[in-house]
Design a protein around this motif. Structure first.
Motif, PDB file in Angstrom:
ATOM      1  N   ALA A 232      -5.240   2.667  -8.595  1.00  0.00           N
ATOM      2  CA  ALA A 232      -3.822   2.314  -8.561  1.00  0.00           C
ATOM      3  C   ALA A 232      -3.162   2.635  -9.896  1.00  0.00           C
ATOM      4  N   GLU A 233      -1.936   3.128  -9.814  1.00  0.00           N
ATOM      5  CA  GLU A 233      -1.175   3.412 -11.032  1.00  0.00           C
ATOM      6  C   GLU A 233      -0.270   2.242 -11.364  1.00  0.00           C
ATOM      7  N   ALA A 234      -0.417   1.698 -12.568  1.00  0.00           N
ATOM      8  CA  ALA A 234       0.408   0.577 -13.031  1.00  0.00           C
ATOM      9  C   ALA A 234       0.501  -0.529 -11.981  1.00  0.00           C
TER      10      ALA A 234
ATOM     11  N   ARG B  52       0.815  -1.217   0.000  1.00  0.00           N
ATOM     12  CA  ARG B  52       0.000   0.000   0.000  1.00  0.00           C
ATOM     13  C   ARG B  52       0.851   1.270   0.000  1.00  0.00           C
ATOM     14  N   ARG B  53       0.359   2.215  -0.772  1.00  0.00           N
ATOM     15  CA  ARG B  53       0.851   3.584  -0.683  1.00  0.00           C
ATOM     16  C   ARG B  53      -0.358   4.485  -0.514  1.00  0.00           C
ATOM     17  N   GLY B  54      -0.241   5.436   0.404  1.00  0.00           N
ATOM     18  CA  GLY B  54      -1.370   6.316   0.675  1.00  0.00           C
ATOM     19  C   GLY B  54      -2.600   5.558   1.115  1.00  0.00           C
ATOM     20  N   GLY B  55      -2.397   4.417   1.749  1.00  0.00           N
ATOM     21  CA  GLY B  55      -3.515   3.622   2.246  1.00  0.00           C
ATOM     22  C   GLY B  55      -4.180   2.746   1.207  1.00  0.00           C
ATOM     23  N   GLU B  56      -3.773   2.840  -0.073  1.00  0.00           N
ATOM     24  CA  GLU B  56      -4.421   2.092  -1.145  1.00  0.00           C
ATOM     25  C   GLU B  56      -3.493   1.004  -1.676  1.00  0.00           C
ATOM     26  N   VAL B  57      -4.069  -0.163  -1.962  1.00  0.00           N
ATOM     27  CA  VAL B  57      -3.287  -1.277  -2.492  1.00  0.00           C
ATOM     28  C   VAL B  57      -2.850  -0.961  -3.925  1.00  0.00           C
TER      29      VAL B  57
END
Length: 568
Positions: free
Chosen positions: A239-241, A192-197
């Protein structure tokens, strides 16, 4: 908090009519592409700068040639000090991917032969994905979760129920309960980054054999579909890429096809495009389950250092500890041998040798065994060799002595089958005439064992295919050995770093289903793995500078001249 990155790179192999790896059938040729095949990579780094590289390939297996090529290129790019213990290279085990990627001879016969261009493309895609993952590393939180598939989800069945039921440490199952005779838990690492998978790694064991051996397209099968579906879902969430890796657990005796009353008839009804739809649906079960487990309240935060250990062992002569071998103090492995059950294949996923031919081969194997053990015309050295071999191989009807390159006791150039009768025999005889097999091994015998640690998690990385119960016993062995390190979870990933057939329990081996026939090093193979993995785990309890495991042994290089004469 870790630094982590992820990437994927297409394995750019154009279908050109070579046979695919998995079913061992020359007619199973790649003429087109149904889905792309990818190398999916994760890069992890702890606060001290210790790193781990993990790459999963949409292929039938990893070979030593692949791993050695990837390691050499990573050392060129990252520096000669790169520690290859920090690299895990694994495969989804799709049976619809390119063959011809091994320097050892046997599993390349259907292709036919070794295809250097395939190997080069795989190495390039793997390194590209790994380097890109490292380049985009950034602070990332990692969570661990696991969850069981509901019994009603038709995702997997045990395909060798008679063998499963021989184990004293399992619940016996009836013919209509094969879906319960396996590990139905999926384990997931969420990044996770910024709380998002943004990326995930799933471990769940099921063969990537939704697609049969009459199709002619490259395809990622269920694991490839699961990854693509999960990546699409994560992208829709912002999510990015994203990268979703669906790697294998204990898939050795686990099929994606129904096993039970009427199973063969049911399988025959799934043909052509329906097989691709079936693979996509099986992948959807896996991707939906993994995504459903992704919730912070369900996850355990992963924290702590990264560590890794790797050694290579010669599996042809390991004496297993009695505690892993039913108290037997003389439980040895032997030179590799394929049984008649290997040639018979699996009843639903991949039928092989017809029943009558199988019975005939078994009778010839039994007669040869009696003759050798009677010592007819043999030297004392030969008698001793075969006593050891048959003690290790037990009740297996030996078809191929891969160590000595004999088929039913005959040298390869004296097989009484004309090449026109079988394309595999034709290719084998071609290679013998060309002098391509004099020094080259038939199969790998010096194999990699690896354990990686991520905080309170340990991942046991095994070559080849472990049955459900064999894997569970190995996990328990490593868990016990690592007790002093505070490891809370021990997981298993198979098809890692090389390929050496199957590993069954000693009890399963006695049934001589396909998995037992393809357990090359004999009935004590699992006990040998437990012995050596326990010793390797014990080294992980020591500071890195005090570890005494073997870091030098590697497989001997295959003669370049012979390899060239085997090349397609």
């Amino acid at each position: 908090m870790y630094r982590a990155g992820w990437s994927r790179q297409e394995i750019d192999i154009a279908p050109q009519g070579y046979a695919m790896f998995g079913y061992g059938m020359p007619q199973h040729r790649a003429l087109d592409r149904q889905t792309p095949l990818f190398a999916r990579a994760l890069y992890l780094e702890d606060e001290s700068g210790s790193m781990l590289l993990f790459c999963c390939l949409d292929l039938g297996c990893v070979t030593q040639a692949m791993r050695a090529g990837v390691v050499a290129e990573l050392r060129r790019r990252l520096g000669e000090g790169f520690d290859e213990a920090r690299l895990v290279l694994t495969a989804t085990h799709t049976h619809s991917g390119p063959g011809g990627c091994s320097h050892e001879a046997l599993y390349n016969l259907p292709t036919p032969g070794f295809v250097p261009a395939h190997l080069e493309k795989i190495i390039a895609a793997s390194v590209s994905a790994l380097v890109a993952a490292r380049a985009q590393a950034a602070p990332t939180a990692i969570g661990f979760t696991r969850g069981r598939f509901a019994d009603a989800v038709p995702v997997a069945w045990n395909r060798s129920l008679r063998a499963w039921n021989r184990n004293p440490d399992v619940t016996p199952r009836a013919d209509d309960e094969a879906h319960l005779a396996l590990e139905r838990d999926m384990q997931v690492l969420a990044l996770r980054r910024g709380g998002e998978v943004q990326a995930l790694l799933s471990l769940f064991g099921v063969h990537a054999t939704c697609l049969g051996n009459r199709l002619h397209k490259h395809d990622g099968d269920n694991k490839g579909y699961a990854a693509a579906q999960a990546e699409a879902a994560l992208a829709e969430r912002g999510a990015e890429a994203p990268v979703a890796i669906f790697a294998q657990g204990t898939a050795g005796d686990v099929s994606p096809h129904y096993h039970g009353p009427g199973d063969v008839v049911r399988r025959r009804r799934i043909t052509g495009d329906a097989e691709y739809a079936y693979a996509a649906q099986n992948g959807r079960y896996q991707s939906n389950h993994a995504l459903g487990l992704l919730a912070p309240e369900k996850e355990e935060a992963v924290s702590g250092g990264i560590d890794a250990i790797l050694t290579y062992v010669d599996l042809t002569a390991i004496r297993a500890e009695p505690r892993f071998a039913e108290g037997n103090a003389e439980a040895w492995t032997s030179a590799p041998c394929h049984g008649v059950a290997f040639a018979r294949g699996t009843r639903v996923d991949g039928p092989g040798l017809p029943a009558l031919l199988g019975l005939g081969a078994a009778a010839l194997a039994a007669a040869l065994k009696r003759k050798r053990l009677d010592g007819q015309g043999a030297s004392g050295h030969e008698q001793a060799y075969y006593r050891r071999l048959y003690a290790a191989q037990g009740n297996k009807d030996i078809l191929i002595e891969a160590g000595r390159k004999l088929i039913l006791g005959r040298p390869l150039d004296r097989i009484p089958v004309p090449g026109m009768a079988d394309p595999l025999v034709k290719e084998l005889k071609r290679q013998v005439r060309a002098g391509a097999l004099q020094e080259s091994p038939f199969v790998p015998t010096v194999l990699p064992l690896q354990i990686v640690v991520l905080g309170g998690l340990a991942l046991v990385c095994c070559p080849g295919e472990f049955t459900t119960t064999a894997g569970a016993r190995l996990v328990a062995t490593v868990q016990e050995a690592l007790r002093g390190r505070g490891i809370r979870q021990v997981l298993i990933c198979t098809y890692c770093n090389d390929y050496m057939g199957y590993v069954t329990t000693q009890q399963e081996y006695q049934e001589q289903c396909y998995e037992g026939g393809h357990t090359l090093f004999g009935q004590w193979t699992l006990a040998a793995f437990q012995t050596r993995f326990a010793a390797l785990a014990a080294e992980l309890l020591k500071p890195a500078d005090r570890r005494a495991h073997d870091t030098v042994t590697r497989p001997a290089p295959v003669p370049a001249g012979e390899l060239a004469r085997r090349s397609a």
